[in-house]
Design a protein around this motif. Structure first.
Motif, short mmCIF file in Angstrom:
data_model
loop_
_atom_site.label_atom_id
_atom_site.label_comp_id
_atom_site.label_asym_id
_atom_site.label_seq_id
_atom_site.Cartn_x
_atom_site.Cartn_y
_atom_site.Cartn_z
N MET A 80 0.85 -1.18 0.00
CA MET A 80 0.00 0.00 0.00
C MET A 80 0.88 1.24 0.00
SD MET A 80 -2.79 0.91 2.86
CE MET A 80 -4.12 1.95 2.46
N SER A 81 0.63 2.16 -0.91
CA SER A 81 1.47 3.34 -1.01
C SER A 81 0.97 4.43 -0.08
CB SER A 81 1.48 3.86 -2.46
OG SER A 81 0.18 4.28 -2.81
N THR A 82 1.87 5.33 0.25
CA THR A 82 1.54 6.46 1.12
C THR A 82 0.69 7.45 0.32
OG1 THR A 82 3.61 6.16 2.27
CG2 THR A 82 2.51 8.27 2.55
N PRO A 83 -0.39 7.99 0.91
CA PRO A 83 -1.21 8.97 0.21
C PRO A 83 -0.39 10.21 -0.15
CG PRO A 83 -2.26 8.29 2.27
CD PRO A 83 -0.88 7.70 2.23
N ARG A 91 -2.72 11.48 6.72
CA ARG A 91 -3.40 10.61 7.68
C ARG A 91 -3.30 11.11 9.13
NH1 ARG A 91 -0.83 5.04 5.85
NH2 ARG A 91 0.94 6.45 5.91
N PRO A 92 -2.15 11.54 9.62
CA PRO A 92 -2.13 12.04 11.01
C PRO A 92 -3.03 13.25 11.26
CG PRO A 92 0.08 11.44 10.32
CD PRO A 92 -0.79 11.38 9.10
N TYR A 152 -1.40 9.51 16.67
CA TYR A 152 -1.45 8.65 15.48
C TYR A 152 -0.11 7.94 15.29
CZ TYR A 152 -1.84 7.14 10.64
OH TYR A 152 -1.86 6.37 9.49
N LEU A 153 0.98 8.68 15.40
CA LEU A 153 2.30 8.08 15.20
C LEU A 153 2.61 7.03 16.27
CD1 LEU A 153 4.28 11.27 14.12
CD2 LEU A 153 3.42 9.43 12.66
N ARG A 166 0.10 1.89 8.41
CA ARG A 166 1.17 0.94 8.15
C ARG A 166 2.47 1.53 8.66
NH1 ARG A 166 2.18 -1.73 2.35
NH2 ARG A 166 2.01 -3.78 3.28
N ALA A 167 3.13 0.83 9.55
CA ALA A 167 4.40 1.32 10.09
C ALA A 167 5.44 1.33 9.00
CB ALA A 167 4.84 0.43 11.24
#
Length: 192
Positions: free
Chosen positions: A1-4, A122-123, A176-177, A187-188
């Protein structure tokens, strides 16, 4: 899965600034409204003891506890906090159409230099969800007649929004982190 795709980090800080002002107003209204009011007996000087003629609230009790559900729902602090919660919800469900983000992209960002770096969206989106959760808890408790719940919830959200607006410290993003490192959300990042 790629980062947005990344977002301009100044956008969430801009939104936090507006949210800070709204939350400050909601907290102030909560502090002067029925959420913190005590229904006490009135005295007129040291020589006279006269109970209040208004039987709406019992003597020496919390005004909120004895207020009807309609009175609680029509409290100005409740109404403003409800608007803030709906704005948080909008930012979680559709961040690209949320009012403060649109205002930033259309009116503010064109006047600024391009960002030096972009951040993961996402955060900040999770942080909006945390704000929604905190304010919603205050709203529900207020409707249930719990004194001080609404101003405490809006004050907690105010502190978080102020830290983001003034110092760029996003408490919801940090949460979030932490949850990401624990493997509970997102996803870490893989070790290099």
């Amino acid at each position: 899965m790629s980062t947005p795709a990344g977002i301009d980090p100044r956008g969430p800080r801009f939104a936090a600034t507006i949210t800070t002002v709204l939350l400050l107003a909601a907290t102030f209204l909560g502090l002067i409204g029925i959420s913190t009011a005590r229904a006490t007996t009135a005295t007129f000087g040291w020589f006279a003891y006269q109970p209040l003629a208004d039987a709406t609230f019992p003597a020496d009790g919390w005004a909120l506890s004895s207020a009807s559900l309609v009175q609680r729902a029509l409290d100005p602090a409740f109404l403003l906090a409800l608007v803030i919660a709906l704005l948080f919800l909008w930012s979680v469900v559709s961040p690209s159409t949320a009012p403060w983000g649109v205002l930033f992209r259309r009116a503010v960002r064109p006047r600024l230099s391009p960002p030096t770096e972009l951040e993961d969206p996402r955060p900040p989106r999770f942080a909006q969800g945390v704000g929604l959760f905190v304010v919603t808890i205050g709203l529900v408790l207020h409707l249930l007649g719990v004194p001080w719940a609404l101003p405490i919830a809006t004050a907690a959200a105010f502190v978080a929004a102020f830290l983001n607006a003034a110092f760029g410290l996003c408490l919801g993003c940090q949460l979030y982190l932490l949850l990401q490192r624990a493997g509970l959300v997102g996803r870490a990042a893989s070790p290099a």
